[in-house]
Design an enzyme around this catalytic site. Sequence first.
Site, PDB file in Angstrom:
ATOM      1  N   ASP A 186       0.877  -1.166   0.000  1.00  0.00           N
ATOM      2  CA  ASP A 186       0.000   0.000   0.000  1.00  0.00           C
ATOM      3  C   ASP A 186       0.914   1.214   0.000  1.00  0.00           C
ATOM      4  OD1 ASP A 186      -1.635   2.133   0.574  1.00  0.00           O
ATOM      5  OD2 ASP A 186      -2.301   1.402   2.534  1.00  0.00           O
ATOM      6  N   LYS A 193       2.970  10.910  -3.566  1.00  0.00           N
ATOM      7  CA  LYS A 193       1.888  10.317  -4.334  1.00  0.00           C
ATOM      8  C   LYS A 193       1.057  11.377  -5.049  1.00  0.00           C
ATOM      9  CE  LYS A 193      -1.686   6.825  -3.488  1.00  0.00           C
ATOM     10  NZ  LYS A 193      -2.213   5.987  -2.382  1.00  0.00           N
ATOM     11  N   GLU A 237      -7.255   0.555  -4.564  1.00  0.00           N
ATOM     12  CA  GLU A 237      -7.278   0.453  -3.102  1.00  0.00           C
ATOM     13  C   GLU A 237      -8.609  -0.096  -2.572  1.00  0.00           C
ATOM     14  OE1 GLU A 237      -6.034   4.414  -2.117  1.00  0.00           O
ATOM     15  OE2 GLU A 237      -4.002   4.015  -2.810  1.00  0.00           O
ATOM     16  N   ASP A 250     -12.823   5.651   2.282  1.00  0.00           N
ATOM     17  CA  ASP A 250     -11.393   5.738   2.599  1.00  0.00           C
ATOM     18  C   ASP A 250     -11.026   7.170   2.964  1.00  0.00           C
ATOM     19  OD1 ASP A 250      -8.628   5.875   2.656  1.00  0.00           O
ATOM     20  OD2 ASP A 250      -8.329   4.706   0.828  1.00  0.00           O
TER      21      ASP A 250
END
Length: 623
Positions: free
Chosen positions: A22, A85, A185, A209
């Site tokens: 992850d 990211k 994800e 999330d």
Amino acid sequence: MAKIKIDISGKVAKPQVVVGIDLGTTNSLVAWVNPASGAAEIIADAMGALVPSVIAFGDGGVAQVGVLAKSGLVDRPDRTVFSVKRLLGKSYKDIAAFQSYLGYRIIDEEKDAMVKVQVDDRFYNPIELSAIILRELKQKAERVLNADVLQAVVTVPAYFNDSQRQATRDAGKLAGLEVLRIVNEPTAASLSYGIGLDRDKEQTVLVYDLGGGTFDVSILKIEDGVFEVLSTKGDTALGGDDIDRSVMMHWQSEQVVLSELTAVGDVHRLRLLAEEAKVFLGANEDKVFVHVFDLGDGSVVDLRLDYHGLEAAARPLMLKTKDCIAAALRDAQLKPEHIEAVVMVGGSTRYPEVLKLLSGMFPHVTVNNQINPDEVVALGAAIEADVLAGNRKDVLLLDVTPLSLGIETAGGLMDVLIPRNNKIPCKVGREYTTSVDGQVNLMISIYQGEREMVSENRKLGEFVLKGIPAMPAGLPKIEVVFALDADGLLKVQAKELRSGVVQHIEIKPQYGLTDDQVEKMLLEGFQFAQADIQTRLHQEAINEGQQLVYLAQRFMEKNANLMNAEEIEGTKQRIVALECLLQERAEKDMILSAVTDLNDYTRPFAERLMDVAVSAALKGKEI
Ligand code: ADP
Ligand code: MG
């Protein structure tokens, strides 16, 4: 099962393990399926399980990653890179607005090219930076498991476009990992709850999330090993950090001195305390968070917060996430009662109001929150890696293309050949013709996206089919074939069927890297390994010089009475010369020659003194 290899000499080679990763904005994790238990496990070492996605560059470009790098956010913000990211697959133009929030420097030379980060005189692109984090995770797994890790499944947000996915894949390659698959994800999170492992069960799942700086809600339809993303909504500038900021602003509005803090380090310190208060109160709703904040000038300020204060600070964020859920349902044309399972992901879902919100909106389902929300994505990635490694024959997990692929037709329209969520690999062909009499060339422009007009979608590439025999409009038969392989690489071929004229193109996403570029970056890595050695040799010379200066000074203090004036002066001069070079961190060779000079100069009387010492010792006398 991990495979055990034995080489020719009979030595047992290390087992090979596939892992799930992850790669988060704030934190990253690596997990595997332990063959002994068959269960997915997070790989943790003495530093813990979470690897903060933070890179601190030291002198000479040597990087520290994770927990140890985190202090750099306060101490050396200009050389501590976080939120990589967010930069992935982006140009400077894309993130210019975001620049002020970063303590490090991004480069604006080429507005449309991949953004770069500058530390000292070195430039790093987001793929290299992600690779540094991935390499850390790979090495952590290798250390803990005492195994070789060469293959991984890496997760990305459901909304990541093709170039961001390709960039993630390239980062893996650069870190020495073969990326078996890029997985969404929410898909991974669902898998870790076992959702989707049963092939006969069709399910509609909502994944919520809430991370540090991003919020995503995805609605998935899972059927026959395919995780179809029905809709995804979110905000890449919404997350737990907003609660921290909001708490910080609350404190600043109460105490003006706090709003006058300007040093990046101080502001960071206050923000970290806001986060601490949030975490504390989430677990202790009836307590009060108290802290004495040192302003650095000798004065202090009392910080206080209770759960009501936290709730007030977090309310705007919670309402925004609620709106996103409603929008995602609308997009998927579903009502709340159609949702059959809810999965919670991300560290911020520990904030108790999240569970209250979801249970309120979906009272008919149990909310899946038993698995640690930080770990749930990595665990699911490990399960997917295990399946792809062929260790679970009962499960089939298919890959799908996240965005539609097509070509431009008359009037700038998008004609989709491969729709989004199509299983890959796949191959689709369609026939077209010319619109003008005697047309001998035909431009094929390839686009990706969901909009009707190509101008609204993303152009992936184009080529011209040349040499079509002149015919009246509508007569040529031009077959266009799209072939999408398991790696997401698209091959497009156009062929005029009457004449056999053919032309094709391979599409690499705009910000993805060619194999040559990846190779070049790998080579540069080796070159910098050379530079790193030079840095070390330089430092060693400096250390040697410093030590010699110290010894020579002590020597003179102790033995001044045994040296003549000329020797003392000559030694002093050489010590000063060496000290100057050390102070300006002169070149290694200059330092070393000054070291030699001082050593050579002092050697004769050092030896003479040694003789005195030896003869004194022989006489049994102390000197
Ligand atoms: P990302 O996916 O962006 O890498 P994470 O899922 O790791 O982020 O979540 C990080 C966020 O979770 C941070 O904002 C952190 O403050 C928050 N967080 C962690 N633990 C708690 C907690 N107990 N209560 C509330 N928020 C928390
Ligand atoms: Mg996350």
